[in-house]
Design an enzyme around this catalytic site. Structure first.
Site, mmCIF file in Angstrom:
data_model
loop_
_atom_site.group_PDB
_atom_site.id
_atom_site.type_symbol
_atom_site.label_atom_id
_atom_site.label_comp_id
_atom_site.label_asym_id
_atom_site.label_seq_id
_atom_site.Cartn_x
_atom_site.Cartn_y
_atom_site.Cartn_z
ATOM 1 N N HIS A 165 0.852 -1.185 0.000
ATOM 2 C CA HIS A 165 0.000 0.000 0.000
ATOM 3 C C HIS A 165 0.894 1.244 0.000
ATOM 4 C CE1 HIS A 165 -3.874 -1.954 1.821
ATOM 5 N NE2 HIS A 165 -3.371 -2.666 0.815
ATOM 6 N N GLU A 169 1.079 3.797 1.957
ATOM 7 C CA GLU A 169 1.664 4.135 3.257
ATOM 8 C C GLU A 169 2.859 3.243 3.571
ATOM 9 O OE1 GLU A 169 -2.897 4.396 4.004
ATOM 10 O OE2 GLU A 169 -1.550 3.380 2.609
ATOM 11 N N CYS A 179 -5.968 1.903 6.117
ATOM 12 C CA CYS A 179 -6.640 0.670 6.517
ATOM 13 C C CYS A 179 -6.011 0.182 7.827
ATOM 14 C CB CYS A 179 -6.500 -0.387 5.425
ATOM 15 S SG CYS A 179 -4.811 -1.025 5.226
ATOM 16 N N CYS A 215 -2.198 -0.648 7.535
ATOM 17 C CA CYS A 215 -1.361 0.547 7.468
ATOM 18 C C CYS A 215 -1.363 1.316 8.784
ATOM 19 C CB CYS A 215 -1.808 1.429 6.307
ATOM 20 S SG CYS A 215 -1.471 0.686 4.699
#
Length: 154
Positions: free
Chosen positions: A52, A54, A82, A85
């Site tokens: 992701h 992040e 999420c 993360c």
């Protein structure tokens, strides 16, 4: 540069993800006014469910700074983090998260759950949501509408 300027740079990262066929989410990590980490969504191209935006920005900043702990840093991300993360952000000891659009399906900064507000956790990251939310959300909506073969009507 202020928060909006840094979020604009995160949006540039999101556009890069979208151009690569990834969900357009971008992230940036800033320490003392300097960008120390950048990332955009890459789970499809990397065959990595953890890639992701992040996580990619955290990896970049940790490598550049030579430490897996990133105290004093602010993470800017175009979409609400999420749970995965959020956990990584707290483990890295990020001081502050600034996000754009809310994520009503997987958001862990208040939309579904708020991991950052969990008092029993040992690190507490401050969170500011909704910065440039319309622009961040439009980028995502446009991407998904195009994938469905529809034109997004403004």
């Amino acid at each position: 540069m202020d928060d909006s300027g840094f979020m604009g740079l995160a949006l540039d990262q999101a556009r890069e993800a979208g151009a690569a066929g990834e969900v357009p989410v971008g992230a940036l990590i800033v320490l003392d006014g300097e960008v120390v980490g950048r990332g955009f969504n890459q789970p499809i191209s990397r065959h990595d469910p953890t890639a992701h935006a992040e996580i990619m920005a955290l990896r970049d900043a940790a490598t550049r700074l030579g430490n897996y702990r990133l105290p004093g840093c602010t993470l800017y991300v175009t979409l609400e983090p999420c749970a995965m993360c959020a956990g990584a952000i707290m483990h890295a000891r990020i001081d502050r998260v600034v996000f754009g659009a809310r994520d009503p399906k997987t958001g862990a900064a208040g939309s579904i759950i708020d991991l950052f507000a969990e008092a029993r956790l040992n690190h507490h990251t401050s969170v500011l949501g909704g910065l440039l939310a319309e622009e961040c959300g439009s980028l995502l909506s446009g991407f998904f509408a195009a994938r469905r073969g529809r034109t997004l009507v403004a």
